[in-house]
Motif scaffolding. Sequence first.
Motif, PDB file in Angstrom:
ATOM      1  N   SER A 106      12.574  13.237  -9.564  1.00 15.92           N
ATOM      2  CA  SER A 106      14.044  13.944 -10.032  1.00 15.92           C
ATOM      3  C   SER A 106      14.582  14.638  -8.699  1.00 15.92           C
ATOM      4  N   TRP A 107      13.898  15.557  -8.102  1.00 13.06           N
ATOM      5  CA  TRP A 107      14.519  16.522  -6.926  1.00 13.06           C
ATOM      6  C   TRP A 107      14.170  15.783  -5.584  1.00 13.06           C
ATOM      7  N   ALA A 108      14.663  16.458  -4.435  1.00 14.63           N
ATOM      8  CA  ALA A 108      14.479  16.009  -3.246  1.00 14.63           C
ATOM      9  C   ALA A 108      12.734  15.839  -3.113  1.00 14.63           C
ATOM     10  N   HIS A 109      12.656  14.766  -2.375  1.00 15.27           N
ATOM     11  CA  HIS A 109      11.064  14.495  -2.153  1.00 15.27           C
ATOM     12  C   HIS A 109      10.624  14.109  -0.603  1.00 15.27           C
ATOM     13  N   VAL A 110       9.618  14.203  -0.439  1.00 15.87           N
ATOM     14  CA  VAL A 110       8.835  13.988   0.982  1.00 15.87           C
ATOM     15  C   VAL A 110       9.083  12.817   1.583  1.00 15.87           C
ATOM     16  N   ARG A 111       9.539  11.504   0.775  1.00 14.10           N
ATOM     17  CA  ARG A 111       9.670  10.507   1.545  1.00 14.10           C
ATOM     18  C   ARG A 111      11.127  10.042   1.842  1.00 14.10           C
ATOM     19  N   GLU A 112      12.106  10.733   1.488  1.00 13.76           N
ATOM     20  CA  GLU A 112      13.317  10.343   1.454  1.00 13.76           C
ATOM     21  C   GLU A 112      13.949  10.679   2.984  1.00 13.76           C
ATOM     22  N   HIS A 113      13.900  11.774   3.619  1.00 12.19           N
ATOM     23  CA  HIS A 113      14.282  12.098   4.982  1.00 12.19           C
ATOM     24  C   HIS A 113      13.632  11.104   5.811  1.00 12.19           C
ATOM     25  N   GLY A 114      12.522  10.887   5.641  1.00 11.36           N
ATOM     26  CA  GLY A 114      11.662  10.083   6.732  1.00 11.36           C
ATOM     27  C   GLY A 114      12.191   8.619   6.675  1.00 11.36           C
ATOM     28  N   ALA A 115      12.454   7.983   5.411  1.00 14.40           N
ATOM     29  CA  ALA A 115      13.141   6.763   5.655  1.00 14.40           C
ATOM     30  C   ALA A 115      14.639   6.921   6.066  1.00 14.40           C
ATOM     31  N   ALA A 116      15.367   7.760   5.623  1.00 15.29           N
ATOM     32  CA  ALA A 116      16.805   7.808   6.192  1.00 15.29           C
ATOM     33  C   ALA A 116      16.798   7.984   7.736  1.00 15.29           C
ATOM     34  N   THR A 117      15.747   8.530   8.497  1.00 17.06           N
ATOM     35  CA  THR A 117      15.797   8.767   9.909  1.00 17.06           C
ATOM     36  C   THR A 117      15.018   7.440  10.421  1.00 17.06           C
ATOM     37  N   GLY A 168      17.355   6.212  -3.609  1.00  9.99           N
ATOM     38  CA  GLY A 168      16.479   6.743  -2.778  1.00  9.99           C
ATOM     39  C   GLY A 168      14.988   7.427  -3.398  1.00  9.99           C
ATOM     40  N   ASN A 169      14.665   6.677  -4.443  1.00  7.27           N
ATOM     41  CA  ASN A 169      13.342   6.908  -4.986  1.00  7.27           C
ATOM     42  C   ASN A 169      12.127   6.727  -4.168  1.00  7.27           C
ATOM     43  N   PRO A 170      11.068   7.456  -4.316  1.00  7.36           N
ATOM     44  CA  PRO A 170       9.881   7.278  -3.435  1.00  7.36           C
ATOM     45  C   PRO A 170       9.332   5.933  -3.213  1.00  7.36           C
ATOM     46  N   LEU A 171       9.306   5.046  -4.081  1.00  4.79           N
ATOM     47  CA  LEU A 171       8.886   3.651  -4.102  1.00  4.79           C
ATOM     48  C   LEU A 171       9.801   3.018  -2.817  1.00  4.79           C
ATOM     49  N   ALA A 209       0.782  -1.226  -0.036  1.00  5.18           N
ATOM     50  CA  ALA A 209       0.069  -0.003   0.033  1.00  5.18           C
ATOM     51  C   ALA A 209       0.925   1.180  -0.105  1.00  5.18           C
ATOM     52  N   ALA A 210       1.844   1.099   0.757  1.00  8.46           N
ATOM     53  CA  ALA A 210       2.878   2.471   0.920  1.00  8.46           C
ATOM     54  C   ALA A 210       3.613   2.499  -0.463  1.00  8.46           C
ATOM     55  N   VAL A 211       3.886   1.517  -1.123  1.00  8.05           N
ATOM     56  CA  VAL A 211       4.697   1.651  -2.520  1.00  8.05           C
ATOM     57  C   VAL A 211       3.636   2.115  -3.390  1.00  8.05           C
ATOM     58  N   THR A 212       2.364   1.784  -3.523  1.00  9.16           N
ATOM     59  CA  THR A 212       1.499   2.015  -4.465  1.00  9.16           C
ATOM     60  C   THR A 212       1.156   3.519  -4.136  1.00  9.16           C
ATOM     61  N   GLU A 213       0.983   3.849  -3.195  1.00 12.03           N
ATOM     62  CA  GLU A 213       0.659   5.397  -2.806  1.00 12.03           C
ATOM     63  C   GLU A 213       1.877   6.432  -3.541  1.00 12.03           C
ATOM     64  N   ALA A 214       2.985   5.800  -3.335  1.00  7.43           N
ATOM     65  CA  ALA A 214       4.228   6.568  -3.527  1.00  7.43           C
ATOM     66  C   ALA A 214       4.270   6.588  -5.230  1.00  7.43           C
ATOM     67  N   LEU A 215       4.120   5.503  -5.733  1.00 10.77           N
ATOM     68  CA  LEU A 215       3.989   5.289  -7.291  1.00 10.77           C
ATOM     69  C   LEU A 215       2.771   6.242  -7.872  1.00 10.77           C
ATOM     70  N   GLY A 216       1.875   6.465  -7.102  1.00  7.71           N
ATOM     71  CA  GLY A 216       0.742   7.471  -7.474  1.00  7.71           C
ATOM     72  C   GLY A 216       1.124   8.736  -7.654  1.00  7.71           C
ATOM     73  N   ASP A 217       2.182   8.961  -6.563  1.00  7.35           N
ATOM     74  CA  ASP A 217       2.715  10.384  -6.611  1.00  7.35           C
ATOM     75  C   ASP A 217       3.789  10.793  -7.620  1.00  7.35           C
ATOM     76  N   SER A 218       4.300   9.793  -8.320  1.00  2.00           N
ATOM     77  CA  SER A 218       5.337  10.042  -9.070  1.00  2.00           C
ATOM     78  C   SER A 218       6.531   9.379  -8.708  1.00  2.00           C
TER      79      SER A 218
END
Length: 415
Positions: free
Chosen positions: A75-86, A283-286, A62-71
Amino acid sequence: MPNLVGDVSSAARILPDLNGEKLFISKGKGAYLWDDKGRRYIDTALGFGAVLLGHSNDSVNAAVTEALGDSAAPSWAHVREHGAATELAKHTGDLTKVIFTNSGSEAVHLACRAARAYTGRGKIAKMAAGFDGWFDDVSYGNVTSNEASFQDGKRPSTERTTLIRYNDFADVERLFAEDNDIAAVILEPMLANAGCIMALPGYLKHVQDIAHKHGALVICDEVLMGFRLYAGLAGLREGLSPDIASVGKAIGNGVPVSAIVGKPHILAGFEEGRVLRGGTFSGNPLACAAVTSTLTQLDDNDYESLIQRGNDLRAAIEAIFESHGVIISTSGYGNVFGVWLGMTSPVTYEQAVEKANPAFTTALHLALREAGVLMMPSPYGRIYISFEHNSFVIEEMKVAFEKAAAKLSAEFANA
Protein backbone atom coordinates in the motif's frame (compact mmCIF):
# COMPACT_ATOMS: atom_id res chain seq x y z
CA MET A 1 -19.78 -23.12 -22.87
CA PRO A 2 -16.43 -21.54 -21.94
CA ASN A 3 -16.56 -18.58 -19.58
CA LEU A 4 -13.57 -16.74 -21.06
CA VAL A 5 -14.69 -14.38 -23.80
CA GLY A 6 -13.21 -15.53 -27.11
CA ASP A 7 -10.76 -17.83 -25.26
CA VAL A 8 -8.50 -14.86 -24.40
CA SER A 9 -8.52 -11.58 -22.48
CA SER A 10 -6.55 -9.72 -25.16
CA ALA A 11 -7.53 -10.01 -28.81
CA ALA A 12 -3.87 -10.02 -29.88
CA ARG A 13 -3.58 -13.59 -28.56
CA ILE A 14 -6.14 -15.03 -30.97
CA LEU A 15 -4.54 -17.57 -33.31
CA PRO A 16 -6.04 -19.70 -36.07
CA ASP A 17 -6.64 -23.37 -35.33
CA LEU A 18 -4.03 -25.79 -36.65
CA ASN A 19 -5.38 -29.20 -37.69
CA GLY A 20 -8.50 -28.46 -35.69
CA GLU A 21 -6.58 -27.62 -32.51
CA LYS A 22 -6.32 -24.39 -30.55
CA LEU A 23 -2.98 -23.39 -29.04
CA PHE A 24 -2.64 -23.07 -25.26
CA ILE A 25 0.80 -22.37 -23.78
CA SER A 26 1.78 -24.08 -20.55
CA LYS A 27 5.29 -22.73 -19.91
CA GLY A 28 8.29 -20.96 -21.39
CA LYS A 29 12.04 -20.89 -20.88
CA GLY A 30 14.70 -19.03 -22.81
CA ALA A 31 13.78 -18.85 -26.50
CA TYR A 32 11.12 -21.58 -26.21
CA LEU A 33 7.49 -22.12 -25.29
CA TRP A 34 5.70 -25.41 -24.62
CA ASP A 35 2.00 -26.01 -25.25
CA ASP A 36 -0.44 -28.06 -23.20
CA LYS A 37 0.43 -31.14 -25.27
CA GLY A 38 4.14 -30.82 -24.43
CA ARG A 39 5.17 -29.62 -27.89
CA ARG A 40 8.06 -27.16 -27.97
CA TYR A 41 8.18 -24.01 -30.12
CA ILE A 42 10.70 -21.27 -30.78
CA ASP A 43 8.89 -18.10 -29.76
CA THR A 44 9.10 -15.01 -31.99
CA ALA A 45 6.29 -13.03 -30.33
CA LEU A 46 8.09 -12.88 -26.98
CA GLY A 47 5.31 -11.20 -25.05
CA PHE A 48 4.79 -8.90 -28.07
CA GLY A 49 8.23 -7.46 -27.43
CA ALA A 50 8.33 -7.68 -23.65
CA VAL A 51 10.62 -10.69 -23.26
CA LEU A 52 14.07 -9.49 -24.26
CA LEU A 53 16.19 -11.54 -21.85
CA GLY A 54 14.29 -14.71 -22.71
CA HIS A 55 11.39 -16.41 -20.97
CA SER A 56 11.62 -17.10 -17.21
CA ASN A 57 14.95 -15.38 -16.69
CA ASP A 58 16.40 -16.80 -13.48
CA SER A 59 17.59 -13.49 -12.01
CA VAL A 60 14.36 -11.64 -12.76
CA ASN A 61 12.31 -14.51 -11.39
CA ALA A 62 14.39 -14.62 -8.20
CA ALA A 63 14.03 -10.87 -7.64
CA VAL A 64 10.27 -10.99 -8.21
CA THR A 65 9.88 -14.04 -5.95
CA GLU A 66 11.72 -12.26 -3.16
CA ALA A 67 9.51 -9.18 -3.59
CA LEU A 68 6.41 -11.38 -3.54
CA GLY A 69 7.55 -12.91 -0.27
CA ASP A 70 7.92 -9.42 1.23
CA SER A 71 4.34 -8.45 0.21
CA ALA A 72 2.92 -7.89 -3.25
CA ALA A 73 0.86 -4.87 -2.16
CA PRO A 74 2.21 -3.01 0.88
CA SER A 75 0.00 0.00 0.00
CA TRP A 76 2.52 2.64 1.09
CA ALA A 77 5.90 3.76 -0.20
CA HIS A 78 8.18 0.73 -0.27
CA VAL A 79 11.89 0.02 -0.42
CA ARG A 80 12.10 -1.04 -4.10
CA GLU A 81 10.36 1.84 -5.91
CA HIS A 82 13.03 4.55 -5.66
CA GLY A 83 15.74 2.11 -6.72
CA ALA A 84 13.79 1.03 -9.79
CA ALA A 85 13.11 4.65 -10.78
CA THR A 86 16.78 5.54 -10.37
CA GLU A 87 17.84 2.56 -12.47
CA LEU A 88 15.38 3.50 -15.21
CA ALA A 89 16.36 7.18 -15.22
CA LYS A 90 20.02 6.22 -15.76
CA HIS A 91 18.99 5.15 -19.27
CA THR A 92 16.67 7.98 -20.35
CA GLY A 93 18.83 11.08 -20.76
CA ASP A 94 17.15 14.35 -19.73
CA LEU A 95 13.94 12.50 -18.92
CA THR A 96 14.86 12.08 -15.27
CA LYS A 97 11.48 11.97 -13.54
CA VAL A 98 9.63 8.64 -13.40
CA ILE A 99 6.06 7.53 -12.71
CA PHE A 100 5.37 3.80 -12.86
CA THR A 101 2.18 2.33 -14.33
CA ASN A 102 1.10 -1.23 -15.09
CA SER A 103 0.73 -1.27 -18.87
CA GLY A 104 1.87 0.63 -21.91
CA SER A 105 -1.68 1.81 -22.52
CA GLU A 106 -1.76 3.38 -19.06
CA ALA A 107 1.62 5.00 -19.61
CA VAL A 108 0.56 6.65 -22.87
CA HIS A 109 -2.70 7.77 -21.25
CA LEU A 110 -0.75 9.35 -18.40
CA ALA A 111 1.71 11.00 -20.81
CA CYS A 112 -1.20 12.55 -22.69
CA ARG A 113 -2.70 13.81 -19.43
CA ALA A 114 0.65 15.36 -18.52
CA ALA A 115 0.86 17.10 -21.91
CA ARG A 116 -2.66 18.49 -21.66
CA ALA A 117 -2.04 19.75 -18.14
CA TYR A 118 1.27 21.40 -19.03
CA THR A 119 0.13 23.09 -22.26
CA GLY A 120 -3.48 23.82 -21.41
CA ARG A 121 -4.46 22.38 -24.78
CA GLY A 122 -6.85 19.53 -25.40
CA LYS A 123 -5.85 17.49 -28.42
CA ILE A 124 -3.20 14.80 -29.00
CA ALA A 125 -1.85 14.08 -32.49
CA LYS A 126 -0.84 10.47 -33.13
CA MET A 127 0.55 8.62 -36.11
CA ALA A 128 -2.17 7.12 -38.29
CA ALA A 129 -1.94 3.31 -38.03
CA GLY A 130 0.25 3.59 -34.95
CA PHE A 131 -0.62 1.66 -31.82
CA ASP A 132 -0.31 3.72 -28.66
CA GLY A 133 -2.58 1.64 -26.46
CA TRP A 134 -6.15 0.42 -26.44
CA PHE A 135 -7.78 3.29 -24.49
CA ASP A 136 -10.46 5.11 -26.46
CA ASP A 137 -8.57 8.34 -27.19
CA VAL A 138 -5.39 6.86 -28.63
CA SER A 139 -6.91 3.75 -30.20
CA TYR A 140 -8.49 6.11 -32.72
CA GLY A 141 -6.82 5.58 -36.08
CA ASN A 142 -5.15 2.28 -35.23
CA VAL A 143 -3.87 -0.01 -37.97
CA THR A 144 -6.66 -1.42 -40.23
CA SER A 145 -9.17 1.21 -39.03
CA ASN A 146 -11.05 3.29 -41.59
CA GLU A 147 -9.51 6.47 -40.17
CA ALA A 148 -5.90 5.36 -40.63
CA SER A 149 -5.93 6.18 -44.36
CA PHE A 150 -6.97 9.69 -45.32
CA GLN A 151 -6.46 12.29 -48.01
CA ASP A 152 -5.17 15.87 -47.67
CA GLY A 153 -7.85 18.14 -46.31
CA LYS A 154 -9.79 15.24 -44.79
CA ARG A 155 -7.86 14.67 -41.59
CA PRO A 156 -9.74 12.38 -39.19
CA SER A 157 -10.17 14.02 -35.81
CA THR A 158 -12.15 13.81 -32.60
CA GLU A 159 -12.42 16.29 -29.75
CA ARG A 160 -9.29 14.80 -28.14
CA THR A 161 -7.35 13.05 -30.91
CA THR A 162 -6.20 13.84 -34.42
CA LEU A 163 -4.05 11.91 -36.90
CA ILE A 164 -0.94 12.60 -38.95
CA ARG A 165 0.57 10.44 -41.68
CA TYR A 166 3.83 8.72 -40.80
CA ASN A 167 6.77 9.72 -43.03
CA ASP A 168 4.80 12.59 -44.60
CA PHE A 169 6.94 15.66 -43.91
CA ALA A 170 4.35 18.13 -45.14
CA ASP A 171 1.42 16.64 -43.26
CA VAL A 172 2.69 17.63 -39.81
CA GLU A 173 3.11 21.21 -41.03
CA ARG A 174 -0.44 21.18 -42.34
CA LEU A 175 -1.63 19.87 -38.98
CA PHE A 176 -0.41 22.91 -37.05
CA ALA A 177 -1.69 25.25 -39.74
CA GLU A 178 -5.13 23.71 -39.29
CA ASP A 179 -5.30 23.30 -35.50
CA ASN A 180 -3.93 25.41 -32.64
CA ASP A 181 -5.16 23.08 -29.88
CA ILE A 182 -2.45 20.42 -30.17
CA ALA A 183 -1.00 19.60 -26.75
CA ALA A 184 1.44 16.96 -27.98
CA VAL A 185 2.47 14.75 -30.86
CA ILE A 186 3.06 11.09 -30.11
CA LEU A 187 6.11 9.87 -32.01
CA GLU A 188 7.00 6.25 -32.60
CA PRO A 189 10.65 5.56 -33.53
CA MET A 190 9.33 2.89 -35.89
CA LEU A 191 5.71 2.27 -36.86
CA ALA A 192 6.03 -1.22 -35.46
CA ASN A 193 2.41 -2.31 -35.23
CA ALA A 194 1.89 -1.42 -38.89
CA GLY A 195 4.52 -3.97 -39.92
CA CYS A 196 7.77 -2.28 -38.84
CA ILE A 197 7.64 0.77 -41.11
CA MET A 198 10.94 2.59 -40.66
CA ALA A 199 11.14 6.35 -40.25
CA LEU A 200 12.64 8.13 -43.26
CA PRO A 201 15.91 10.00 -42.59
CA GLY A 202 15.18 13.23 -40.75
CA TYR A 203 11.47 12.60 -40.35
CA LEU A 204 11.33 12.19 -36.59
CA LYS A 205 13.45 15.28 -35.98
CA HIS A 206 11.27 17.23 -38.42
CA VAL A 207 8.11 16.34 -36.50
CA GLN A 208 9.75 17.28 -33.22
CA ASP A 209 10.94 20.63 -34.55
CA ILE A 210 7.52 21.57 -35.95
CA ALA A 211 5.75 20.52 -32.74
CA HIS A 212 8.09 22.50 -30.51
CA LYS A 213 7.90 25.51 -32.81
CA HIS A 214 4.15 25.60 -32.23
CA GLY A 215 4.32 25.08 -28.46
CA ALA A 216 3.31 21.42 -28.47
CA LEU A 217 5.14 18.72 -26.57
CA VAL A 218 6.67 15.57 -28.02
CA ILE A 219 5.82 12.22 -26.48
CA CYS A 220 8.01 9.34 -27.63
CA ASP A 221 6.02 6.12 -27.35
CA GLU A 222 8.85 3.74 -26.55
CA VAL A 223 6.76 0.95 -25.04
CA LEU A 224 7.77 -1.32 -27.90
CA MET A 225 11.12 0.02 -29.13
CA GLY A 226 12.62 1.29 -25.87
CA PHE A 227 15.60 -0.84 -24.74
CA ARG A 228 15.32 -3.07 -27.80
CA LEU A 229 18.13 -1.52 -29.89
CA TYR A 230 20.35 -0.67 -26.92
CA ALA A 231 19.87 -0.12 -23.21
CA GLY A 232 17.97 3.14 -23.63
CA LEU A 233 15.39 5.02 -25.66
CA ALA A 234 15.37 4.58 -29.44
CA GLY A 235 14.34 8.22 -29.90
CA LEU A 236 17.45 9.48 -28.13
CA ARG A 237 19.60 7.46 -30.51
CA GLU A 238 17.78 9.23 -33.36
CA GLY A 239 18.86 12.59 -31.92
CA LEU A 240 15.47 13.51 -30.48
CA SER A 241 14.82 15.50 -27.33
CA PRO A 242 11.30 14.44 -26.32
CA ASP A 243 9.50 15.98 -23.38
CA ILE A 244 7.99 12.71 -22.20
CA ALA A 245 8.43 9.07 -23.13
CA SER A 246 6.33 6.04 -22.36
CA VAL A 247 8.28 2.85 -21.69
CA GLY A 248 7.33 -0.71 -20.86
CA LYS A 249 7.58 -4.24 -22.20
CA ALA A 250 11.34 -4.90 -22.24
CA ILE A 251 12.04 -3.02 -18.98
CA GLY A 252 10.43 -5.86 -17.00
CA ASN A 253 11.15 -8.87 -19.25
CA GLY A 254 7.51 -9.91 -19.29
CA VAL A 255 6.52 -8.87 -15.78
CA PRO A 256 3.68 -6.33 -16.13
CA VAL A 257 5.25 -2.89 -15.72
CA SER A 258 5.40 0.35 -17.62
CA ALA A 259 6.24 3.97 -16.87
CA ILE A 260 6.45 7.48 -18.13
CA VAL A 261 9.74 9.34 -17.94
CA GLY A 262 9.82 13.08 -18.43
CA LYS A 263 11.67 16.32 -18.03
CA PRO A 264 11.24 17.60 -14.47
CA HIS A 265 9.40 20.82 -15.35
CA ILE A 266 6.93 18.91 -17.53
CA LEU A 267 5.96 16.48 -14.77
CA ALA A 268 6.06 19.02 -11.94
CA GLY A 269 2.27 19.19 -11.89
CA PHE A 270 2.10 15.64 -10.55
CA GLU A 271 4.48 16.40 -7.68
CA GLU A 272 2.55 19.54 -6.84
CA GLY A 273 -0.75 17.69 -6.82
CA ARG A 274 -2.26 19.66 -9.71
CA VAL A 275 -2.46 16.63 -12.01
CA LEU A 276 -4.07 13.33 -11.05
CA ARG A 277 -2.21 10.03 -10.99
CA GLY A 278 -3.00 6.78 -9.24
CA GLY A 279 -3.25 3.02 -9.59
CA THR A 280 -3.29 0.46 -6.80
CA PHE A 281 -0.63 -1.62 -8.51
CA SER A 282 1.43 1.17 -10.09
CA GLY A 283 5.05 0.80 -8.98
CA ASN A 284 4.30 -2.37 -7.02
CA PRO A 285 7.23 -4.30 -5.47
CA LEU A 286 7.14 -7.13 -8.02
CA ALA A 287 7.27 -4.72 -10.96
CA CYS A 288 10.06 -2.67 -9.40
CA ALA A 289 12.11 -5.77 -8.66
CA ALA A 290 11.70 -6.87 -12.26
CA VAL A 291 12.80 -3.46 -13.61
CA THR A 292 15.94 -3.32 -11.47
CA SER A 293 16.99 -6.87 -12.33
CA THR A 294 16.16 -6.55 -16.04
CA LEU A 295 17.95 -3.25 -16.63
CA THR A 296 21.03 -4.42 -14.75
CA GLN A 297 21.27 -7.41 -17.08
CA LEU A 298 20.55 -5.42 -20.24
CA ASP A 299 23.51 -3.18 -19.45
CA ASP A 300 25.76 -6.23 -19.66
CA ASN A 301 24.32 -7.80 -22.80
CA ASP A 302 25.76 -7.61 -26.32
CA TYR A 303 23.13 -5.80 -28.38
CA GLU A 304 25.38 -5.58 -31.42
CA SER A 305 25.69 -9.36 -31.67
CA LEU A 306 21.96 -9.82 -31.08
CA ILE A 307 21.03 -7.45 -33.89
CA GLN A 308 23.61 -9.03 -36.19
CA ARG A 309 22.10 -12.48 -35.57
CA GLY A 310 18.72 -11.04 -36.44
CA ASN A 311 19.97 -9.36 -39.60
CA ASP A 312 21.58 -12.64 -40.66
CA LEU A 313 18.23 -14.34 -40.07
CA ARG A 314 16.43 -11.71 -42.16
CA ALA A 315 18.81 -12.25 -45.06
CA ALA A 316 18.48 -16.02 -44.74
CA ILE A 317 14.66 -15.90 -44.73
CA GLU A 318 14.64 -13.78 -47.89
CA ALA A 319 17.11 -16.13 -49.57
CA ILE A 320 15.21 -19.25 -48.51
CA PHE A 321 11.94 -18.01 -49.97
CA GLU A 322 13.63 -16.84 -53.16
CA SER A 323 15.09 -20.33 -53.62
CA HIS A 324 11.51 -21.62 -53.63
CA GLY A 325 10.31 -19.01 -56.10
CA VAL A 326 8.64 -16.75 -53.54
CA ILE A 327 9.92 -13.18 -53.31
CA ILE A 328 9.63 -11.56 -49.90
CA SER A 329 11.19 -8.56 -48.18
CA THR A 330 11.68 -7.62 -44.55
CA SER A 331 11.53 -4.30 -42.73
CA GLY A 332 12.73 -3.20 -39.31
CA TYR A 333 15.79 -4.08 -37.27
CA GLY A 334 17.61 -7.30 -36.57
CA ASN A 335 15.76 -8.10 -33.37
CA VAL A 336 12.31 -6.88 -34.47
CA PHE A 337 11.20 -7.01 -38.10
CA GLY A 338 8.24 -7.62 -40.36
CA VAL A 339 7.90 -9.94 -43.37
CA TRP A 340 6.23 -8.75 -46.58
CA LEU A 341 5.29 -10.63 -49.71
CA GLY A 342 6.98 -8.84 -52.61
CA MET A 343 10.30 -7.27 -53.56
CA THR A 344 10.06 -4.14 -51.41
CA SER A 345 8.80 -3.28 -47.96
CA PRO A 346 6.53 -0.28 -47.37
CA VAL A 347 7.65 3.17 -46.22
CA THR A 348 4.12 4.53 -45.70
CA TYR A 349 0.96 3.04 -44.24
CA GLU A 350 -0.80 3.42 -47.59
CA GLN A 351 1.86 1.21 -49.15
CA ALA A 352 1.52 -1.24 -46.27
CA VAL A 353 -2.22 -1.57 -46.92
CA GLU A 354 -1.51 -2.37 -50.57
CA LYS A 355 1.17 -4.93 -49.71
CA ALA A 356 -0.61 -6.61 -46.80
CA ASN A 357 -1.51 -10.19 -47.66
CA PRO A 358 -3.43 -11.91 -44.85
CA ALA A 359 -3.59 -15.19 -46.76
CA PHE A 360 0.20 -15.31 -46.95
CA THR A 361 0.89 -14.42 -43.33
CA THR A 362 -1.75 -16.83 -42.03
CA ALA A 363 -0.34 -19.63 -44.19
CA LEU A 364 3.18 -18.75 -43.02
CA HIS A 365 2.10 -18.78 -39.38
CA LEU A 366 0.51 -22.22 -39.74
CA ALA A 367 3.44 -23.69 -41.67
CA LEU A 368 5.95 -22.36 -39.14
CA ARG A 369 3.83 -23.59 -36.25
CA GLU A 370 3.88 -27.09 -37.71
CA ALA A 371 7.67 -26.73 -37.98
CA GLY A 372 8.04 -25.60 -34.36
CA VAL A 373 8.14 -21.79 -34.61
CA LEU A 374 5.46 -19.42 -33.33
CA MET A 375 4.95 -16.24 -35.35
CA MET A 376 2.19 -13.62 -35.38
CA PRO A 377 -0.33 -14.41 -38.15
CA SER A 378 -1.11 -10.77 -39.02
CA PRO A 379 0.36 -9.10 -42.12
CA TYR A 380 1.28 -6.26 -39.75
CA GLY A 381 2.91 -8.63 -37.27
CA ARG A 382 6.54 -8.82 -36.22
CA ILE A 383 9.29 -11.32 -35.53
CA TYR A 384 11.21 -10.68 -32.33
CA ILE A 385 14.35 -12.36 -31.13
CA SER A 386 15.69 -12.26 -27.58
CA PHE A 387 19.16 -12.61 -26.12
CA GLU A 388 18.33 -16.31 -25.68
CA HIS A 389 17.96 -16.68 -29.44
CA ASN A 390 21.56 -17.76 -29.86
CA SER A 391 23.21 -19.05 -33.03
CA PHE A 392 21.85 -22.55 -32.44
CA VAL A 393 18.27 -21.25 -32.14
CA ILE A 394 18.69 -19.09 -35.25
CA GLU A 395 19.79 -22.18 -37.20
CA GLU A 396 16.71 -24.03 -35.94
CA MET A 397 14.59 -21.14 -37.21
CA LYS A 398 16.20 -21.32 -40.64
CA VAL A 399 15.29 -25.00 -40.89
CA ALA A 400 11.69 -24.17 -39.98
CA PHE A 401 11.53 -21.39 -42.57
CA GLU A 402 12.92 -23.79 -45.18
CA LYS A 403 10.04 -26.18 -44.48
CA ALA A 404 7.52 -23.34 -44.53
CA ALA A 405 8.82 -21.87 -47.79
CA ALA A 406 8.66 -25.26 -49.47
CA LYS A 407 5.07 -25.68 -48.32
CA LEU A 408 4.00 -22.18 -49.45
CA SER A 409 5.83 -22.17 -52.77
CA ALA A 410 3.02 -23.67 -54.84
CA GLU A 411 0.53 -21.02 -53.78
CA PHE A 412 2.70 -17.92 -53.49
CA ALA A 413 5.46 -18.33 -56.08
CA ASN A 414 5.60 -15.26 -58.32
CA ALA A 415 2.84 -13.64 -56.27
